[in-house]
Design a protein around this motif. Sequence first.
Motif, PDB file in Angstrom:
ATOM      1  N   MET A   1       4.702  14.306   2.168  1.00 33.97           N
ATOM      2  CA  MET A   1       3.750  14.305   1.089  1.00 33.97           C
ATOM      3  C   MET A   1       3.884  13.030   0.243  1.00 33.97           C
ATOM      4  N   LEU A   2       5.106  12.704  -0.155  1.00 35.55           N
ATOM      5  CA  LEU A   2       5.300  11.503  -0.973  1.00 35.55           C
ATOM      6  C   LEU A   2       4.962  10.243  -0.183  1.00 35.55           C
ATOM      7  N   ASP A   3       5.205  10.284   1.123  1.00 29.74           N
ATOM      8  CA  ASP A   3       4.850   9.128   1.959  1.00 29.74           C
ATOM      9  C   ASP A   3       3.346   8.888   1.953  1.00 29.74           C
ATOM     10  N   ARG A   4       2.579   9.978   2.041  1.00 32.46           N
ATOM     11  CA  ARG A   4       1.115   9.848   2.027  1.00 32.46           C
ATOM     12  C   ARG A   4       0.631   9.324   0.680  1.00 32.46           C
ATOM     13  N   MET A   5       1.254   9.782  -0.390  1.00 32.01           N
ATOM     14  CA  MET A   5       0.872   9.311  -1.721  1.00 32.01           C
ATOM     15  C   MET A   5       1.194   7.825  -1.886  1.00 32.01           C
ATOM     16  N   ALA A   6       2.337   7.407  -1.378  1.00 33.19           N
ATOM     17  CA  ALA A   6       2.708   5.994  -1.451  1.00 33.19           C
ATOM     18  C   ALA A   6       1.723   5.145  -0.656  1.00 33.19           C
ATOM     19  N   GLU A   7       1.313   5.636   0.493  1.00 34.69           N
ATOM     20  CA  GLU A   7       0.345   4.903   1.309  1.00 34.69           C
ATOM     21  C   GLU A   7      -1.000   4.793   0.594  1.00 34.69           C
ATOM     22  N   LYS A   8      -1.451   5.881  -0.038  1.00 35.43           N
ATOM     23  CA  LYS A   8      -2.709   5.836  -0.799  1.00 35.43           C
ATOM     24  C   LYS A   8      -2.609   4.839  -1.952  1.00 35.43           C
ATOM     25  N   ALA A   9      -1.474   4.818  -2.629  1.00 35.65           N
ATOM     26  CA  ALA A   9      -1.286   3.886  -3.740  1.00 35.65           C
ATOM     27  C   ALA A   9      -1.356   2.444  -3.237  1.00 35.65           C
ATOM     28  N   ARG A  10      -0.787   2.187  -2.067  1.00 33.10           N
ATOM     29  CA  ARG A  10      -0.857   0.833  -1.490  1.00 33.10           C
ATOM     30  C   ARG A  10      -2.291   0.474  -1.107  1.00 33.10           C
ATOM     31  N   GLU A  11      -2.999   1.430  -0.492  1.00 34.21           N
ATOM     32  CA  GLU A  11      -4.377   1.183  -0.077  1.00 34.21           C
ATOM     33  C   GLU A  11      -5.266   0.874  -1.274  1.00 34.21           C
ATOM     34  N   GLN A  12      -5.034   1.567  -2.390  1.00 26.39           N
ATOM     35  CA  GLN A  12      -5.848   1.382  -3.590  1.00 26.39           C
ATOM     36  C   GLN A  12      -5.372   0.194  -4.433  1.00 26.39           C
ATOM     37  N   GLU A  13      -4.265  -0.418  -4.012  1.00 24.38           N
ATOM     38  CA  GLU A  13      -3.694  -1.573  -4.706  1.00 24.38           C
ATOM     39  C   GLU A  13      -3.529  -1.302  -6.203  1.00 24.38           C
ATOM     40  N   LEU A  14      -2.832  -0.193  -6.515  1.00 25.09           N
ATOM     41  CA  LEU A  14      -2.626   0.205  -7.903  1.00 25.09           C
ATOM     42  C   LEU A  14      -1.605  -0.675  -8.616  1.00 25.09           C
ATOM     43  N   PHE A  15      -0.725  -1.301  -7.853  1.00 26.46           N
ATOM     44  CA  PHE A  15       0.305  -2.158  -8.438  1.00 26.46           C
ATOM     45  C   PHE A  15       0.167  -3.547  -7.849  1.00 26.46           C
ATOM     46  N   CYS A  16       0.169  -4.544  -8.729  1.00 25.70           N
ATOM     47  CA  CYS A  16      -0.054  -5.909  -8.247  1.00 25.70           C
ATOM     48  C   CYS A  16       1.227  -6.555  -7.718  1.00 25.70           C
ATOM     49  N   ARG A  17       2.387  -6.041  -8.134  1.00 21.90           N
ATOM     50  CA  ARG A  17       3.658  -6.605  -7.661  1.00 21.90           C
ATOM     51  C   ARG A  17       4.480  -5.521  -6.992  1.00 21.90           C
ATOM     52  N   GLU A  18       5.357  -5.942  -6.110  1.00 20.22           N
ATOM     53  CA  GLU A  18       6.248  -5.011  -5.425  1.00 20.22           C
ATOM     54  C   GLU A  18       7.697  -5.236  -5.858  1.00 20.22           C
ATOM     55  N   ASP A  19       7.908  -5.497  -7.151  1.00 16.61           N
ATOM     56  CA  ASP A  19       9.279  -5.659  -7.638  1.00 16.61           C
ATOM     57  C   ASP A  19      10.039  -4.334  -7.560  1.00 16.61           C
ATOM     58  N   THR A  20       9.312  -3.237  -7.644  1.00 16.66           N
ATOM     59  CA  THR A  20       9.865  -1.899  -7.441  1.00 16.66           C
ATOM     60  C   THR A  20       9.103  -1.293  -6.273  1.00 16.66           C
ATOM     61  N   PRO A  21       9.798  -0.747  -5.298  1.00 15.51           N
ATOM     62  CA  PRO A  21       9.094  -0.159  -4.151  1.00 15.51           C
ATOM     63  C   PRO A  21       8.122   0.946  -4.586  1.00 15.51           C
ATOM     64  N   THR A  22       6.986   0.990  -3.936  1.00 15.48           N
ATOM     65  CA  THR A  22       5.973   1.990  -4.262  1.00 15.48           C
ATOM     66  C   THR A  22       6.527   3.401  -4.093  1.00 15.48           C
ATOM     67  N   GLU A  23       7.397   3.603  -3.124  1.00 15.89           N
ATOM     68  CA  GLU A  23       7.988   4.928  -2.915  1.00 15.89           C
ATOM     69  C   GLU A  23       8.756   5.391  -4.156  1.00 15.89           C
ATOM     70  N   ARG A  24       9.469   4.471  -4.798  1.00 15.39           N
ATOM     71  CA  ARG A  24      10.223   4.808  -6.008  1.00 15.39           C
ATOM     72  C   ARG A  24       9.268   5.150  -7.144  1.00 15.39           C
ATOM     73  N   ARG A  25       8.179   4.414  -7.249  1.00 17.60           N
ATOM     74  CA  ARG A  25       7.177   4.691  -8.283  1.00 17.60           C
ATOM     75  C   ARG A  25       6.548   6.064  -8.081  1.00 17.60           C
ATOM     76  N   VAL A  26       6.215   6.378  -6.841  1.00 18.51           N
ATOM     77  CA  VAL A  26       5.631   7.682  -6.536  1.00 18.51           C
ATOM     78  C   VAL A  26       6.643   8.786  -6.827  1.00 18.51           C
TER      79      VAL A  26
END
Length: 67
Positions: A1-26
């Motif tokens: 579930m969290l993996d799918r949410m992280a993928e959606k966040a990447r697709e929607q480009e919600l964060f402009c930088r990857e200083d923190t992994p999207t998985e951690r943000r989710v």
Amino acid sequence: MLDRMAEKAREQELFCREDTPTERRVLGAFLYHAGLSYRRIQPFVERSHETVRQWFHRLEHLFEPDC
């Protein structure tokens, strides 16, 4: 579930930088959605409570049920 949410966040480009992994943000947003306070989430994601709050507000639409 969290993996799918992280993928959606990447697709929607919600964060402009990857200083923190999207998985951690989710994870931080999910823990808040599950009922933990921002301050209790801090040790899990190693970021400030204000940062966790910002993540949640960017990701909160991903927690809405699909109709």
